[in-house]
Write a protein that holds these residues in place. Structure first.
Motif, PDB file in Angstrom:
ATOM      1  N   ALA A 130      -1.865 -22.049  -4.904  1.00  0.00           N
ATOM      2  CA  ALA A 130      -0.971 -22.088  -3.697  1.00  0.00           C
ATOM      3  C   ALA A 130       0.021 -21.246  -4.136  1.00  0.00           C
ATOM      4  O   ALA A 130       0.610 -20.335  -3.082  1.00  0.00           O
ATOM      5  N   ALA A 131       0.603 -21.413  -5.233  1.00  0.00           N
ATOM      6  CA  ALA A 131       1.813 -20.237  -5.534  1.00  0.00           C
ATOM      7  C   ALA A 131       1.226 -18.711  -5.493  1.00  0.00           C
ATOM      8  O   ALA A 131       2.307 -17.871  -5.204  1.00  0.00           O
ATOM      9  N   GLY A 132       0.035 -18.467  -6.066  1.00  0.00           N
ATOM     10  CA  GLY A 132      -0.567 -17.036  -5.837  1.00  0.00           C
ATOM     11  C   GLY A 132      -0.751 -16.447  -4.563  1.00  0.00           C
ATOM     12  O   GLY A 132      -0.919 -15.261  -4.302  1.00  0.00           O
ATOM     13  N   ARG A 133      -0.558 -17.373  -3.536  1.00  0.00           N
ATOM     14  CA  ARG A 133      -0.996 -16.782  -2.215  1.00  0.00           C
ATOM     15  C   ARG A 133       0.158 -16.078  -1.695  1.00  0.00           C
ATOM     16  O   ARG A 133       1.328 -16.169  -1.659  1.00  0.00           O
ATOM     17  N   GLY A 134      -0.584 -14.941  -1.183  1.00  0.00           N
ATOM     18  CA  GLY A 134       0.699 -13.752  -0.566  1.00  0.00           C
ATOM     19  C   GLY A 134       1.242 -12.795  -1.611  1.00  0.00           C
ATOM     20  O   GLY A 134       2.004 -12.223  -1.193  1.00  0.00           O
ATOM     21  N   GLY A 135       0.751 -12.983  -2.816  1.00  0.00           N
ATOM     22  CA  GLY A 135       1.251 -12.157  -3.742  1.00  0.00           C
ATOM     23  C   GLY A 135       2.484 -12.858  -4.480  1.00  0.00           C
ATOM     24  O   GLY A 135       2.641 -12.225  -5.717  1.00  0.00           O
ATOM     25  N   LEU A 142     -20.678 -21.522 -22.493  1.00  0.00           N
ATOM     26  CA  LEU A 142     -19.508 -20.575 -22.630  1.00  0.00           C
ATOM     27  C   LEU A 142     -19.060 -20.435 -21.375  1.00  0.00           C
ATOM     28  O   LEU A 142     -17.678 -20.615 -21.304  1.00  0.00           O
ATOM     29  N   ALA A 143     -19.529 -20.300 -20.317  1.00  0.00           N
ATOM     30  CA  ALA A 143     -18.932 -20.223 -18.969  1.00  0.00           C
ATOM     31  C   ALA A 143     -18.026 -21.534 -18.659  1.00  0.00           C
ATOM     32  O   ALA A 143     -16.825 -21.168 -18.211  1.00  0.00           O
ATOM     33  N   TYR A 144     -18.443 -22.587 -18.982  1.00  0.00           N
ATOM     34  CA  TYR A 144     -17.553 -23.852 -18.725  1.00  0.00           C
ATOM     35  C   TYR A 144     -16.427 -23.919 -19.821  1.00  0.00           C
ATOM     36  O   TYR A 144     -15.541 -24.417 -19.199  1.00  0.00           O
ATOM     37  N   ARG A 145     -16.801 -23.593 -20.941  1.00  0.00           N
ATOM     38  CA  ARG A 145     -15.617 -23.584 -21.878  1.00  0.00           C
ATOM     39  C   ARG A 145     -14.554 -22.841 -21.374  1.00  0.00           C
ATOM     40  O   ARG A 145     -13.474 -23.034 -21.500  1.00  0.00           O
ATOM     41  N   ILE A 146     -14.938 -21.398 -21.149  1.00  0.00           N
ATOM     42  CA  ILE A 146     -13.904 -20.412 -20.714  1.00  0.00           C
ATOM     43  C   ILE A 146     -13.166 -20.849 -19.490  1.00  0.00           C
ATOM     44  O   ILE A 146     -11.835 -20.417 -19.497  1.00  0.00           O
ATOM     45  N   THR A 147     -13.784 -21.257 -18.599  1.00  0.00           N
ATOM     46  CA  THR A 147     -13.253 -21.455 -17.395  1.00  0.00           C
ATOM     47  C   THR A 147     -12.532 -22.974 -17.276  1.00  0.00           C
ATOM     48  O   THR A 147     -12.421 -23.371 -16.200  1.00  0.00           O
ATOM     49  N   HIS A 148     -12.667 -23.417 -18.164  1.00  0.00           N
ATOM     50  CA  HIS A 148     -12.244 -25.180 -18.259  1.00  0.00           C
ATOM     51  C   HIS A 148     -11.076 -25.217 -17.569  1.00  0.00           C
ATOM     52  O   HIS A 148     -10.929 -26.067 -16.803  1.00  0.00           O
ATOM     53  N   ARG A 149      -9.969 -24.353 -17.587  1.00  0.00           N
ATOM     54  CA  ARG A 149      -8.913 -24.524 -17.207  1.00  0.00           C
ATOM     55  C   ARG A 149      -8.347 -23.959 -16.016  1.00  0.00           C
ATOM     56  O   ARG A 149      -7.198 -23.879 -15.261  1.00  0.00           O
ATOM     57  N   SER A 150      -9.376 -23.078 -15.268  1.00  0.00           N
ATOM     58  CA  SER A 150      -9.091 -22.296 -14.083  1.00  0.00           C
ATOM     59  C   SER A 150      -9.122 -23.096 -12.869  1.00  0.00           C
ATOM     60  O   SER A 150      -9.978 -24.289 -12.899  1.00  0.00           O
ATOM     61  N   SER A 151      -8.743 -22.572 -11.763  1.00  0.00           N
ATOM     62  CA  SER A 151      -8.819 -23.142 -10.592  1.00  0.00           C
ATOM     63  C   SER A 151     -10.265 -23.153  -9.980  1.00  0.00           C
ATOM     64  O   SER A 151     -10.768 -22.326  -9.804  1.00  0.00           O
ATOM     65  N   ALA A 162     -11.428 -16.671 -15.731  1.00  0.00           N
ATOM     66  CA  ALA A 162     -10.293 -17.343 -16.037  1.00  0.00           C
ATOM     67  C   ALA A 162      -9.088 -16.421 -15.891  1.00  0.00           C
ATOM     68  O   ALA A 162      -7.996 -16.874 -15.675  1.00  0.00           O
ATOM     69  N   GLY A 163      -9.226 -15.183 -16.153  1.00  0.00           N
ATOM     70  CA  GLY A 163      -7.906 -14.311 -16.085  1.00  0.00           C
ATOM     71  C   GLY A 163      -7.591 -14.148 -14.424  1.00  0.00           C
ATOM     72  O   GLY A 163      -6.408 -14.262 -14.277  1.00  0.00           O
ATOM     73  N   LEU A 164      -8.504 -14.182 -13.662  1.00  0.00           N
ATOM     74  CA  LEU A 164      -7.976 -14.344 -12.342  1.00  0.00           C
ATOM     75  C   LEU A 164      -7.229 -15.745 -11.916  1.00  0.00           C
ATOM     76  O   LEU A 164      -6.229 -15.695 -11.294  1.00  0.00           O
ATOM     77  N   VAL A 187     -11.159 -23.261  -7.049  1.00  0.00           N
ATOM     78  CA  VAL A 187     -11.363 -22.396  -5.863  1.00  0.00           C
ATOM     79  C   VAL A 187     -11.951 -20.984  -6.366  1.00  0.00           C
ATOM     80  O   VAL A 187     -12.844 -20.486  -5.850  1.00  0.00           O
ATOM     81  N   ILE A 188     -11.214 -20.554  -7.417  1.00  0.00           N
ATOM     82  CA  ILE A 188     -11.271 -19.206  -7.745  1.00  0.00           C
ATOM     83  C   ILE A 188     -12.592 -19.113  -8.519  1.00  0.00           C
ATOM     84  O   ILE A 188     -13.542 -18.260  -8.586  1.00  0.00           O
ATOM     85  N   LYS A 189     -12.771 -20.429  -9.295  1.00  0.00           N
ATOM     86  CA  LYS A 189     -14.272 -20.318 -10.067  1.00  0.00           C
ATOM     87  C   LYS A 189     -15.371 -20.393  -9.038  1.00  0.00           C
ATOM     88  O   LYS A 189     -16.286 -19.534  -9.461  1.00  0.00           O
ATOM     89  N   LYS A 190     -15.103 -21.204  -8.144  1.00  0.00           N
ATOM     90  CA  LYS A 190     -16.425 -21.154  -7.058  1.00  0.00           C
ATOM     91  C   LYS A 190     -16.622 -19.904  -6.522  1.00  0.00           C
ATOM     92  O   LYS A 190     -17.617 -19.161  -6.446  1.00  0.00           O
ATOM     93  N   ARG A 191     -15.601 -19.093  -6.108  1.00  0.00           N
ATOM     94  CA  ARG A 191     -15.602 -18.006  -5.419  1.00  0.00           C
ATOM     95  C   ARG A 191     -16.113 -16.988  -6.363  1.00  0.00           C
ATOM     96  O   ARG A 191     -16.867 -16.196  -5.910  1.00  0.00           O
ATOM     97  N   SER A 192     -15.639 -16.634  -7.440  1.00  0.00           N
ATOM     98  CA  SER A 192     -16.047 -15.472  -8.523  1.00  0.00           C
ATOM     99  C   SER A 192     -17.290 -15.670  -8.761  1.00  0.00           C
ATOM    100  O   SER A 192     -18.276 -14.742  -8.748  1.00  0.00           O
ATOM    101  N   PHE A 193     -17.946 -16.945  -8.958  1.00  0.00           N
ATOM    102  CA  PHE A 193     -19.167 -16.820  -9.539  1.00  0.00           C
ATOM    103  C   PHE A 193     -20.277 -16.844  -8.364  1.00  0.00           C
ATOM    104  O   PHE A 193     -21.436 -16.465  -8.573  1.00  0.00           O
ATOM    105  N   ARG A 194     -19.494 -17.063  -7.318  1.00  0.00           N
ATOM    106  CA  ARG A 194     -20.495 -16.825  -6.091  1.00  0.00           C
ATOM    107  C   ARG A 194     -20.875 -15.425  -5.971  1.00  0.00           C
ATOM    108  O   ARG A 194     -21.897 -15.132  -5.795  1.00  0.00           O
TER     109      ARG A 194
END
Lengths: 92, 373
Positions: free
Chosen positions: A55-60, B147-156, A45-47, B158-165
């Protein structure tokens, strides 16, 4: 630290199964299994809040450092937990 | 010959147990099937070297060691292999540990009667963990998933998929390692028992290194060559799994197995992984194919008695013929049985290329795909 306490008590029980051993296994598994999953998720979630994967975060540009640092801490906690878990699990 | 049979058992063990360890990673695409299996094999070996406490329990706590003869071990292994390969054909992940213990107990009953079996050991080390392990895994995985779904509920996404992979690579590694520290040691324990019975090593000796290495290698080969059937059931059969669920399920499996290893309690990786996957489904309030789970649970219950029956029969036949002729006949019968099942399995082969295909939602008896090999 409650987890450590649990583990300390746990070392006394070996070889045979009793209810207290089962309860401890469940507690340890909950802390390690679900707990570390939760910490990892906070990192994810932090990431995301830090702008990764958008899209906004791409490239820093549009990246937000604070959540990313927090994510890093989370991932470190997970790694440390795994290392600690393995070392505890294997010492009798 | 006993060592060869023991390794053959490990080979079929690889079909079941180590396959479980990586099933969800393969299903979510976190790892390429072949990479996953290779990684799992290596970590199994590492895990086996890290801890041998479970191997010791198995070797000593289930049957009376002084009554063990090579013939008993051999017949027991035969029972275990026969059951493993049958459940493998059906795509049902069953506990190879129970199959093995069942086979040995069955053979022992015929050989020396009920007094040679340590029933309290069987109850404490097999039955009780068998009931609790899957339930624990289910609970932990369900909570982790929530917990995992609650916490990352509003995350993108793309990043969810990549990180959990990425996370799943780590968690799958942990399950493999945990398996090596617990489940993988049962055959090593039995082989140690055989070596002791054969007076190759002293009764007090620990498991020799070459036994550990050979066991781990044959198990890896088994997973690589035949584990796909089980991977498919566990990875695709029970639920349609997403990466966060796969991560939660594997974290749960690894935690439950490692915690039990710490107490020297042998449990079935198969049952833990099965429980975790269902838990991951429950945690997301997702439809679980309960019919498949019911069949899995049923398999778990009958594994020990069924393998015991085969083990007892094998010992009876082997003893009836007598001497080395009996051993040879049993060996040939077993080999023929395996060859037949393998032959049948070719009709609905599951391999790295089709292991992830869509699960056909019809009432087919075997979870097989229509691709002929």
């Amino acid at each position: 630290v409650p987890k450590e306490e649990v583990v300390m008590i746990a070392t006394d029980v070996s070889q045979y199964i009793d209810v207290s051993a089962l309860v401890k296994i469940l507690l340890i598994a909950l802390v390690a299994g679900a707990g570390l999953t939760a910490v990892f998720s906070i990192g994810v979630a932090g990431l995301s809040r830090g702008g990764f994967g958008t899209a906004a975060g791409r490239g820093g540009a549009g990246r937000n450092p604070a959540p990313v640092v927090m994510a890093g801490v989370c991932f470190l906690v997970v790694l440390a937990g795994i290392g600690y878990g393995i070392s505890v699990a294997l010492t009798k | 010959m006993v060592v060869v049979t023991g390794l053959a058992f490990d080979f079929t063990n690889g079909f079941h147990d180590s396959a479980n360890a990586v099933a969800t990673s393969i299903a979510t695409g976190a790892l390429k099937p072949r990479v996953a299996v290779a990684m799992s094999s290596v970590l199994n070996l590492v895990g086996a070297f890290l801890s041998l406490s479970v191997a010791a329990t198995i070797a000593s706590g289930i049957v009376n060691q002084s009554s063990v003869t090579l013939a008993v071990v051999f017949a027991g292994l035969a029972g275990g292999i026969a059951w493993n390969i049958t459940t493998w054909y059906l795509g049902m992940p069953s506990s190879s540990s129970h199959a093995l213990i069942g086979g040995v107990v069955g053979a022992m009953l015929v050989h020396a009667g009920g007094s040679a079996v340590i029933w309290s050991g069987v109850a404490g080390k097999v039955f009780i963990p068998a009931i609790f392990a899957p339930l624990f895994a289910l609970a932990v995985a369900a909570l982790g998933t929530v917990l995992a779904y609650r916490i990352t509920h509003r995350s993108s996404d793309v990043i969810k998929k990549r990180s959990f992979r990425v996370g799943q690579i780590g968690s799958a590694a942990m399950v493999s390692l945990a398996h090596g520290t617990n489940d993988a040691q049962k055959t090593m324990g039995i082989l140690t028992l055989a070596l002791i019975a054969n007076k190759t090593i002293a009764p007090t000796a620990s498991t020799p290194d070459w036994v550990i290495v050979l066991c781990a290698v044959s198990m890896g080969l088994g997973t690589y060559l035949g584990g796909w059937r089980i991977i498919r059931t566990l990875g695709r059969g029970l639920i349609e799994i997403e990466t966060p669920q796969g991560f939660a399920a594997e974290a749960s499996s690894a935690a439950v197995i490692l915690a039990s290893t710490h107490f020297g309690i042998p449990l079935s990786t198969t049952q833990v992984c099965g429980g975790s996957v269902v838990g991951a489904g429950v945690g997301r309030r997702q439809p679980v194919r309960w019919s498949i789970f019911r069949r899995m649970a049923f398999t778990w219950f009958v594994t020990l008695p069924a393998a015991a029956l085969v083990g007892a029969g094998a010992f009876y036949g082997q003893n009836g013929i007598g001497g080395s002729a009996g051993v040879v006949v049993l060996f040939i019968v077993l080999a023929a049985f395996c060859a037949t099942v393998f032959g049948l399995s070719r009709r609905s082969a599951v391999n790295p290329d089709n292991v992830n295909d869509e699960w056909p939602d019809k009432k087919s008896e075997t979870p097989a795909v229509s691709v002929a090999a």
